[in-house]
Write a protein that holds these residues in place. Structure first.
Motif, short mmCIF file in Angstrom:
data_model
loop_
_atom_site.label_atom_id
_atom_site.label_comp_id
_atom_site.label_asym_id
_atom_site.label_seq_id
_atom_site.Cartn_x
_atom_site.Cartn_y
_atom_site.Cartn_z
N VAL A 17 98.07 60.53 47.52
CA VAL A 17 97.27 61.59 48.12
C VAL A 17 96.01 61.03 48.78
O VAL A 17 95.46 61.64 49.71
CB VAL A 17 96.90 62.66 47.06
N LEU A 18 95.58 59.87 48.34
CA LEU A 18 94.38 59.26 48.91
C LEU A 18 94.56 58.85 50.37
O LEU A 18 93.58 58.67 51.09
CB LEU A 18 93.97 58.04 48.09
N SER A 19 95.80 58.68 50.79
CA SER A 19 96.05 58.25 52.17
C SER A 19 95.50 59.24 53.19
O SER A 19 95.20 58.88 54.32
CB SER A 19 97.55 58.04 52.40
N ARG A 20 95.35 60.50 52.77
CA ARG A 20 94.86 61.53 53.69
C ARG A 20 93.39 61.31 54.04
O ARG A 20 92.94 61.74 55.11
CB ARG A 20 95.01 62.91 53.05
N SER A 21 92.65 60.66 53.16
CA SER A 21 91.22 60.46 53.39
C SER A 21 90.81 59.00 53.27
O SER A 21 89.62 58.69 53.17
CB SER A 21 90.41 61.28 52.38
N SER A 22 91.77 58.09 53.29
CA SER A 22 91.45 56.68 53.04
C SER A 22 90.56 56.08 54.11
O SER A 22 89.82 55.12 53.84
CB SER A 22 92.75 55.87 52.93
N ALA A 23 90.60 56.60 55.31
CA ALA A 23 89.82 56.02 56.40
C ALA A 23 88.32 56.12 56.18
O ALA A 23 87.54 55.35 56.76
CB ALA A 23 90.19 56.68 57.72
N THR A 24 87.88 57.04 55.32
CA THR A 24 86.44 57.23 55.09
C THR A 24 85.98 56.69 53.74
O THR A 24 84.79 56.67 53.46
CB THR A 24 86.06 58.71 55.18
N LEU A 25 86.91 56.26 52.91
CA LEU A 25 86.57 55.80 51.56
C LEU A 25 85.73 54.52 51.59
O LEU A 25 86.00 53.60 52.36
CB LEU A 25 87.83 55.52 50.75
N LYS A 26 84.72 54.49 50.71
CA LYS A 26 83.90 53.30 50.57
C LYS A 26 83.94 52.74 49.14
O LYS A 26 83.95 51.53 48.95
CB LYS A 26 82.45 53.59 50.97
N VAL A 27 83.94 53.62 48.15
CA VAL A 27 83.95 53.19 46.75
C VAL A 27 85.10 53.88 46.03
O VAL A 27 85.24 55.11 46.10
CB VAL A 27 82.62 53.54 46.05
N LEU A 28 85.92 53.09 45.33
CA LEU A 28 87.12 53.66 44.69
C LEU A 28 87.26 53.11 43.27
O LEU A 28 87.32 51.90 43.05
CB LEU A 28 88.36 53.31 45.51
N HIS A 29 87.31 54.03 42.30
CA HIS A 29 87.54 53.69 40.90
C HIS A 29 88.92 54.19 40.47
O HIS A 29 89.17 55.39 40.47
CB HIS A 29 86.48 54.33 40.01
N LEU A 30 89.79 53.25 40.09
CA LEU A 30 91.13 53.62 39.61
C LEU A 30 91.47 52.88 38.32
O LEU A 30 92.63 52.66 37.99
CB LEU A 30 92.18 53.30 40.67
N GLU A 31 90.47 52.51 37.55
CA GLU A 31 90.70 51.75 36.33
C GLU A 31 91.47 52.57 35.30
O GLU A 31 91.40 53.79 35.26
CB GLU A 31 89.38 51.31 35.70
N TYR A 32 92.21 51.87 34.44
CA TYR A 32 92.92 52.47 33.31
C TYR A 32 93.86 53.60 33.76
O TYR A 32 93.74 54.74 33.35
CB TYR A 32 91.92 52.99 32.27
N ASN A 33 94.79 53.22 34.62
CA ASN A 33 95.88 54.10 35.00
C ASN A 33 97.19 53.34 34.82
O ASN A 33 97.23 52.34 34.08
CB ASN A 33 95.69 54.60 36.43
N ALA A 34 98.25 53.76 35.47
CA ALA A 34 99.54 53.08 35.37
C ALA A 34 100.10 52.85 36.76
O ALA A 34 101.30 53.01 37.00
CB ALA A 34 100.51 53.91 34.52
N LEU A 35 99.24 52.45 37.67
CA LEU A 35 99.62 52.29 39.07
C LEU A 35 100.36 50.98 39.30
O LEU A 35 99.96 49.93 38.80
CB LEU A 35 98.37 52.34 39.95
N THR A 36 101.43 51.03 40.09
CA THR A 36 102.19 49.84 40.45
C THR A 36 102.05 49.51 41.93
O THR A 36 102.44 48.42 42.35
CB THR A 36 103.68 50.03 40.12
N SER A 37 101.50 50.42 42.71
CA SER A 37 101.35 50.20 44.14
C SER A 37 100.12 50.94 44.66
O SER A 37 99.77 52.01 44.18
CB SER A 37 102.59 50.70 44.89
N LEU A 38 99.50 50.33 45.67
CA LEU A 38 98.36 50.95 46.34
C LEU A 38 98.53 50.90 47.85
O LEU A 38 97.57 50.70 48.60
CB LEU A 38 97.05 50.26 45.93
N LYS A 39 99.75 51.10 48.30
CA LYS A 39 100.04 51.09 49.74
C LYS A 39 99.26 52.17 50.48
O LYS A 39 99.02 52.06 51.68
CB LYS A 39 101.54 51.27 49.97
N CYS A 40 98.85 53.19 49.76
CA CYS A 40 98.10 54.29 50.38
C CYS A 40 96.74 53.83 50.90
O CYS A 40 96.09 54.56 51.67
CB CYS A 40 97.91 55.43 49.39
N LEU A 41 96.32 52.63 50.53
CA LEU A 41 95.02 52.13 50.97
C LEU A 41 95.11 51.25 52.21
O LEU A 41 94.13 50.63 52.62
CB LEU A 41 94.35 51.34 49.85
#
Length: 223
Positions: A17-41
């Motif tokens: 869902v972050l891909s919709r607003s990724s162009a404006t992101l500056k700071v991103l916290h995704l610690e302690y999840n179960a993510l295997t991919s971050l292609k949305c960035l």
């Protein structure tokens, strides 16, 4: 528009869902999840700080094309190598500790001339490390990489290099990198006098002292 997002500690497996607003992101916290991919960035070119520690990421392809990136912490994942890592000239703090990285050639650890970053590669599976001929790294932690041999390190004036003591080291191998500020952890008593007498820029310390010092130096860069 989204500039700062904190989705840490949520057991997330998908943040597309972050891909919709990724162009404006500056700071991103995704610690302690179960993510295997971050292609949305892939389009998040303005990111300055990314925190993805304690996930299940296996690669760093998603980190390419981030010219403004200053802080990247991705410890405690399953990253196997640095392929795809597009180190930007502005990186100040790179933490890839507690992964499965086995080698790092000089093409991956290239930083800007005026950044002097803190780089933490502790507790991986490194057996080969090649630093660029012109190295600007201020702090390099290599703790917990028992297969790594000292002959693979360049002589870097002023760099603080944190190493585990190894009984297989010789004074000859240590002297090859004595131009660096060596911080040697858990040295055995029978070799302590030999190392102290034979080197000029060494410091002997416990693992706890080293980890505290590295964390402090990293925190100074993360502001």
């Amino acid at each position: 528009k989204l500039i700062r997002v904190d989705l840490s500690h949520n057991d997330l497996t998908d943040v597309s869902v972050l891909s919709r607003s990724s162009a404006t992101l500056k700071v991103l916290h995704l610690e302690y999840n179960a993510l295997t991919s971050l292609k949305c960035l892939s389009d998040a070119q303005d990111l300055t700080k990314v925190y993805v520690d304690h996930n299940q990421l296996s690669d760093l392809y998603w980190a390419t094309g981030k010219p403004e990136l200053q802080i990247l912490t991705a410890s405690h994942n399953a990253i196997e190598n640095l392929t795809g890592l597009g180190i930007g000239a502005k990186i100040r703090y790179l933490n890839l500790s507690h992964n499965l990285i086995r080698y790092a050639s000089k093409g991956y650890l290239v930083f800007g001339e005026d950044t002097f970053p803190v780089v933490d590669l502790s507790y991986n599976r490194l057996y080969f490390l090649e630093l660029p001929e012109t190295c600007t790294i201020q702090v390099l932690s290599l703790l917990g990489n028992p297969e790594l041999t000292l002959s693979e390190l360049y002589q870097e004036q002023g760099t603080y290099i944190y190493l585990d003591f190894s009984q297989t080291w010789t004074m000859e191998s240590l002297k090859k990198i004595q131009f660096a500020n060596l911080c040697i952890v858990n040295c055995t008593l029978d070799r302590q006098v030999e190392i102290e007498d034979g080197l000029s820029n060494e410091r002997l310390m416990t693992e706890e002292e080293a980890l505290e010092e590295i964390a402090h130096k990293g925190a100074l860069e993360d502001y």
